[in-house]
Design an enzyme around this catalytic site. Structure first.
Site, PDB file in Angstrom:
ATOM      1  NE  ARG A  52      -2.619   0.971   3.570  1.00 39.33           N
ATOM      2  CZ  ARG A  52      -3.211   0.814   4.712  1.00 39.33           C
ATOM      3  NH1 ARG A  52      -4.468   0.454   4.680  1.00 39.33           N
ATOM      4  NH2 ARG A  52      -2.607   1.210   5.950  1.00 39.33           N
ATOM      5  NE  ARG A 100       4.590  27.603   2.774  1.00 36.84           N
ATOM      6  CZ  ARG A 100       3.522  28.159   1.967  1.00 36.84           C
ATOM      7  NH1 ARG A 100       3.836  28.998   1.148  1.00 36.84           N
ATOM      8  NH2 ARG A 100       2.438  27.632   1.956  1.00 36.84           N
ATOM      9  CE  LYS A 147      -2.208   4.502   6.685  1.00 35.57           C
ATOM     10  NZ  LYS A 147      -3.256   4.873   7.532  1.00 35.57           N
ATOM     11  CG  LEU A 205      -6.530   3.491   3.630  1.00 33.41           C
ATOM     12  CD1 LEU A 205      -5.721   4.266   2.629  1.00 33.41           C
ATOM     13  CD2 LEU A 205      -5.989   3.484   5.160  1.00 33.41           C
TER      14      LEU A 205
HETATM   15  N1  PMP Z   1      -9.428   4.067   6.873  1.00 39.44           N
HETATM   16  C1  PMP Z   1      -8.685   5.176   7.126  1.00 39.44           C
HETATM   17  C2  PMP Z   1      -9.129   6.462   6.929  1.00 39.44           C
HETATM   18  C3  PMP Z   1      -7.733   5.054   8.059  1.00 39.44           C
HETATM   19  O1  PMP Z   1      -6.960   6.029   8.492  1.00 39.44           O
HETATM   20  C4  PMP Z   1      -7.163   3.478   8.549  1.00 39.44           C
HETATM   21  C5  PMP Z   1      -6.073   3.378   9.493  1.00 39.44           C
HETATM   22  N2  PMP Z   1      -4.762   3.518   8.788  1.00 39.44           N
HETATM   23  C6  PMP Z   1      -8.137   2.510   7.972  1.00 39.44           C
HETATM   24  C7  PMP Z   1      -9.064   2.885   7.436  1.00 39.44           C
HETATM   25  C8  PMP Z   1      -7.626   1.121   8.358  1.00 39.44           C
HETATM   26  O2  PMP Z   1      -6.323   0.740   7.657  1.00 39.44           O
HETATM   27  P1  PMP Z   1      -5.632  -0.553   8.172  1.00 39.44           P
HETATM   28  O3  PMP Z   1      -6.606  -1.742   8.380  1.00 39.44           O
HETATM   29  O4  PMP Z   1      -4.715  -0.837   6.845  1.00 39.44           O
HETATM   30  O5  PMP Z   1      -5.011  -0.188   9.497  1.00 39.44           O
END
Ligand code: PMP
Length: 284
Positions: A52, A100, A147, A205
């Site tokens: 990821r 910047r 992410k 995500l």
């Molecule tokens: N959605 C969001 C917005 C997140 O920040 C997270 C945690 N990082 C998750 C879902 C869950 O992802 P994971 O199971 O990979 O921790």
């Protein structure tokens, strides 16, 4: 024992660890991150997290700061230097530091920081407590599949949750559908025991824990369906829970002060908690 962080090639005391004031992560949230759980000294689903990370970096056109192999070695070194047996490791890659400017020089060296922290290991008992969530409008951008460290809408919604005695806010889009939690994926169990979670698209995500739970559900013969569900449907569900690398599988027994099912942790959620904890003992 002092905590040790890794910052741009150096292992350094956590207490004074820092990046440059013109790091683009600090000024523009121009960076990505991962949180990986550690159980009995082993990373949980590390390759899925690195996959990821690879995707997030690719989408933002940030190069890997080291090779993937070296990256794994540094992660392990940080965990060992901090003697973390149970806890998590946080890693963040930003585009790097430069004068910047919204536009960036193409040849920037990315910044990398990594640190680990200890937490108590969950047992079936500690993990089977029912929690409350509140709902909040999803005001995030249209690339929640990446992410990034740009987390302000999530911060605001989570703070509102905490102020209301809840552990999470479930985010609701303009169609009244729940996208996900501020830092977790959202699930419900219908009256006919089907597990429902939103399919992967740019509005959420792709959680590593979500994928692991889908795999576990399949092995357990549970019927799971990836489809969108609304806040109204969630409030009428039999069970609800959320998943993330740090929350694991967390039962939800109230949404906006309305009870889910009978207001207690349900049997499907319990089975998933037990099996997820077992997966943590023997990660594949
Ligand atoms: N959605 C969001 C917005 C997140 O920040 C997270 C945690 N990082 C998750 C879902 C869950 O992802 P994971 O199971 O990979 O921790």
């Amino acid at each position: 024992m002092p905590r040790i962080a890794y910052v741009n090639g150096r292992y350094t005391p956590h207490i004074g660890a820092g990046v440059h004031i013109e790091d683009r992560g600090f000024q523009f949230a121009d960076g990505v991150y991962e949180v990986i759980s550690i159980c009995n000294g082993q990373f949980i689903d590390i390759e899925l997290h690195l996959d990821r990370l690879d995707r997030s970096l690719f989408e933002l056109e940030i190069p890997w700061p080291t090779t993937r192999r070296a990256f794994s070695v540094i992660l392990r070194e940080v965990v060992q230097r901090n003697r973390v047996k149970n806890g998590s490791v946080y890693l963040q890659v930003t585009r790097g530091s430069s004068d910047r400017d919204f536009a960036y020089p193409e040849n920037l060296s990315p910044s990398l920081i990594i640190y680990a922290r200890k937490t108590l290991r969950d047992t079936v008992e500690t993990a089977s407590v029912g929690y409350k969530v509140i709902s909040k409008p999803d005001i995030r951008w249209k690339r929640c599949d990446i992410k990034t460290v740009s987390l302000l809408p999530a911060v605001m919604a989570k703070q509102a949750a905490v102020r209301n005695g809840a552990i999470e806010a479930w985010l609701v889009n303009e169609q009244g559908m729940i996208t996900e939690g501020t830092s977790s994926n959202a699930w419900i169990v219908t009256l006919d025991k089907k597990l429902i979670t939103r399919p992967i698209d740019n509005s959420i995500l792709s959680g590593v824990t979500r994928q692991t739970v889908l795999n576990l559900a399949q092995k357990l013969g549970l019927n799971s369906i990836e489809r969108a569900f609304s806040l109204v449907e969630a409030k009428e569900a039999k069970e609800a829970f959320c998943t993330s690398s740090t929350a694991l599988v967390k039962p939800i027994v109230e949404i906006d002060r309305e009870k889910i099912g009978d207001g207690r942790v349900g049997p499907v959620t319990k089975v998933l908690i037990e099996n997820y904890l077992r997966h943590m003992e023997n990660p594949t």
